[in-house]
Scaffold this motif. Structure first.
Motif, PDB file in Angstrom:
ATOM      1  N   PRO A   1       0.200  -1.206   0.077  1.00 34.82           N
ATOM      2  CA  PRO A   1      -0.312   0.223   0.381  1.00 34.82           C
ATOM      3  C   PRO A   1       0.901   1.351  -0.298  1.00 34.82           C
ATOM      4  CG  PRO A   1      -1.072  -1.663   1.657  1.00 34.82           C
ATOM      5  CD  PRO A   1       0.451  -2.192   0.917  1.00 34.82           C
ATOM      6  N   VAL A   2       2.070   1.045   0.857  1.00 32.27           N
ATOM      7  CA  VAL A   2       3.026   2.679   0.796  1.00 32.27           C
ATOM      8  C   VAL A   2       3.281   2.802  -0.983  1.00 32.27           C
ATOM      9  CG1 VAL A   2       4.930   3.476   1.702  1.00 32.27           C
ATOM     10  CG2 VAL A   2       3.408   2.469   2.682  1.00 32.27           C
ATOM     11  N   LEU A   3       3.328   1.457  -1.529  1.00 30.72           N
ATOM     12  CA  LEU A   3       3.899   2.088  -2.446  1.00 30.72           C
ATOM     13  C   LEU A   3       3.574   2.582  -3.671  1.00 30.72           C
ATOM     14  CD1 LEU A   3       6.782  -1.793  -2.854  1.00 30.72           C
ATOM     15  CD2 LEU A   3       7.343   0.659  -2.423  1.00 30.72           C
ATOM     16  N   VAL A   4       1.671   1.726  -3.497  1.00 31.12           N
ATOM     17  CA  VAL A   4       1.337   1.902  -4.371  1.00 31.12           C
ATOM     18  C   VAL A   4       0.611   3.573  -4.200  1.00 31.12           C
ATOM     19  CG1 VAL A   4      -1.185   2.136  -4.762  1.00 31.12           C
ATOM     20  CG2 VAL A   4       0.342  -0.243  -4.372  1.00 31.12           C
ATOM     21  N   ARG A   5       0.628   3.931  -2.904  1.00 29.91           N
ATOM     22  CA  ARG A   5       0.605   5.616  -2.422  1.00 29.91           C
ATOM     23  C   ARG A   5       1.609   6.686  -3.297  1.00 29.91           C
ATOM     24  NH1 ARG A   5       2.991   8.897   1.172  1.00 29.91           N
ATOM     25  NH2 ARG A   5       3.427   6.752   2.353  1.00 29.91           N
ATOM     26  N   ARG A   6       2.885   6.621  -3.221  1.00 32.20           N
ATOM     27  CA  ARG A   6       4.037   6.792  -3.803  1.00 32.20           C
ATOM     28  C   ARG A   6       3.654   6.751  -5.087  1.00 32.20           C
ATOM     29  NH1 ARG A   6       8.798   3.951  -0.105  1.00 32.20           N
ATOM     30  NH2 ARG A   6       8.590   4.976   1.917  1.00 32.20           N
ATOM     31  N   PHE A   7       3.711   5.546  -5.557  1.00 33.68           N
ATOM     32  CA  PHE A   7       3.347   5.691  -6.696  1.00 33.68           C
ATOM     33  C   PHE A   7       2.333   6.632  -7.867  1.00 33.68           C
ATOM     34  CE2 PHE A   7       1.206   3.946 -10.932  1.00 33.68           C
ATOM     35  CZ  PHE A   7       1.739   3.788 -11.834  1.00 33.68           C
TER      36      PHE A   7
ATOM     37  N   ALA B   1      -0.280  11.301 -10.542  1.00 29.96           N
ATOM     38  CA  ALA B   1      -0.971  12.457 -10.791  1.00 29.96           C
ATOM     39  C   ALA B   1      -0.411  14.079 -10.522  1.00 29.96           C
ATOM     40  CB  ALA B   1      -1.466  12.675  -9.085  1.00 29.96           C
ATOM     41  N   ARG B   2       1.155  14.198 -10.354  1.00 29.92           N
ATOM     42  CA  ARG B   2       1.577  15.431 -10.059  1.00 29.92           C
ATOM     43  C   ARG B   2       2.472  15.375 -11.796  1.00 29.92           C
ATOM     44  NH1 ARG B   2       6.448  15.035  -6.172  1.00 29.92           N
ATOM     45  NH2 ARG B   2       7.031  16.928  -7.094  1.00 29.92           N
TER      46      ARG B   2
END
Length: 375
Positions: free
Chosen positions: A179-185, A190-191
């Motif tokens: 989940p942390v990797l997904v959030r960072r990705f 999005a940026r």
């Protein structure tokens, strides 16, 4: 013990780590799309990608590039070229020349290990140039912006590791907080999308590692996939690709293909890994046998799959690889065996990456050309 990327993906699938890639499991038949021909018949084209401090096209000349684009248009019979690379000027010049040849273009800045701030700025520059070209191109052509590819592997700050190899090693160990990797990705993606939308008014896409990355496709106009899966039964491709079709958006296969040796089709995106780099010069181990026919058959088969799936287009990876020269009389050092290119490169000075070269079509070139002529 570490495992390779293919083994990581197999393990991740078993653990359910890839279930968030699309968030959909609905099966949609290809017939439901109402399309039975590829609109965009393409090929990937490298303008020079920096990797470990090297340039994949140490020799870059405008006349060479223009000649290769003419071959893509008139000998390969493509109507689209998927342009990627690290240098903004080369990307722009190549896209301009491709449009002059009557080709539709997609433009993708590609970087290994660049800081995120640098990638955002490079995308901004590319998007500005892509918008300028989009406004000038003919009505029957299109400029598509691909914001990048495979960020989880190529871009620092998402998966731990300062380099591409460190990130792959981290993932293959299998000890991470998904989940942390997904959030960072998704935050970085999005940026990048925001930068693209602020500077480019055409359609945008992204080159996703189809078997790994949890892309939020709602941000994009086109689903873009780097698809290297191998299945002996075409029905298994249909099953694997069903979640992407269920998104209800056009699908572009930005990359697919295999290298040029027996068994390469099954290795897919890991075919390059056969090279032994432990000595002073790269060596192809003796168990690998050059096989242009396997590459040709695999590309024709996959083009038929993508056509049956009703996709917008597909581009084999890649047209030419000057950094992997063909050495016809020196099998242990025939680096072209581990190349995905449709053309084999023969250098004037074999050991000089910046040497003048000429290219010859492989069997895969003719296979793709025939498919594009008849479909």
């Amino acid at each position: 013990m570490t495992i390779n990327r293919a083994q990581f993906l197999q393990r991740a699938a078993v653990l359910g780590l890839l279930a968030t890639t699309t968030g959909l499991a609905t099966t949609t038949t290809a017939a439901a799309t109402g399309q039975r021909n590829l609109t965009l018949k393409g090929v990937a084209y490298d303008t020079g990608t920096g990797f470990l401090g090297d340039d994949s096209r140490a020799l870059w000349r405008t006349d060479l590039m223009r000649g290769e684009l003419r071959a893509i248009r008139h000998r390969l019979h493509a109507n689209w070229v998927s342009i990627y690379g690290s240098d903004v000027r080369r990307l722009t010049d190549t896209a301009t020349a491709a449009l002059e040849q009557g080709l539709t273009v997609s433009i993708q800045p590609r970087s290994f290990d660049e800081p995120q701030a640098d990638e955002l700025e490079k995308l901004r520059k590319v998007a500005v140039e892509a918008e300028r070209l989009r406004r000038r191109c003919d009505q029957d052509q299109e400029v598509i912006l691909a914001i990048g590819c495979e960020f989880m592997l190529f871009t620092p700050g998402i998966v731990p590791g300062a380099t591409f190899f460190e990130r792959v090693e981290y993932l293959t160990k299998g000890e991470f907080d998904w989940p942390v990797l997904v959030r960072r990705f998704r935050e970085f993606t999005a940026r990048m999308v925001k930068v693209a939308r602020s500077n480019f008014k055409g359609r945008i896409t992204y080159g996703a590692a189809s078997d790994l990355e949890p892309v939020d496709w709602s941000l994009f106009d086109i689903v873009g996939l780097d698809y290297y899966s191998y299945h002996a039964d075409r029905a298994d491709h249909t099953k694997e690709l069903a979640p992407f079709r269920a998104l209800g958006k056009p699908i572009l296969i930005l990359e697919f293909g295999c290298c040029t040796f027996t068994g390469a089709a099954e290795l897919g995106g890991m075919g390059w890994d056969i090279v032994d780099f432990s000595g002073d010069v790269p060596v192809i181990p003796p168990q690998y046998v050059r096989n242009e026919q396997e590459q040709a058959d695999h590309l024709a088969n996959m083009l038929a799959v993508f056509t049956a799936e009703g996709f917008l287009g597909a581009s084999p990876y890649t047209f030419i690889s000057p950094d992997a020269p063909h050495r016809p009389h020196d099998r242990p050092h025939d680096e072209d065996m581990a190349a995905y290119s449709l053309c084999k490169v023969l250098r004037t000075h074999e050991d000089d990456p910046a040497s003048p070269y000429h290219w010859q079509p492989k069997k895969s070139f003719h296979s793709v050309s025939r498919f594009y002529l008849t479909h």
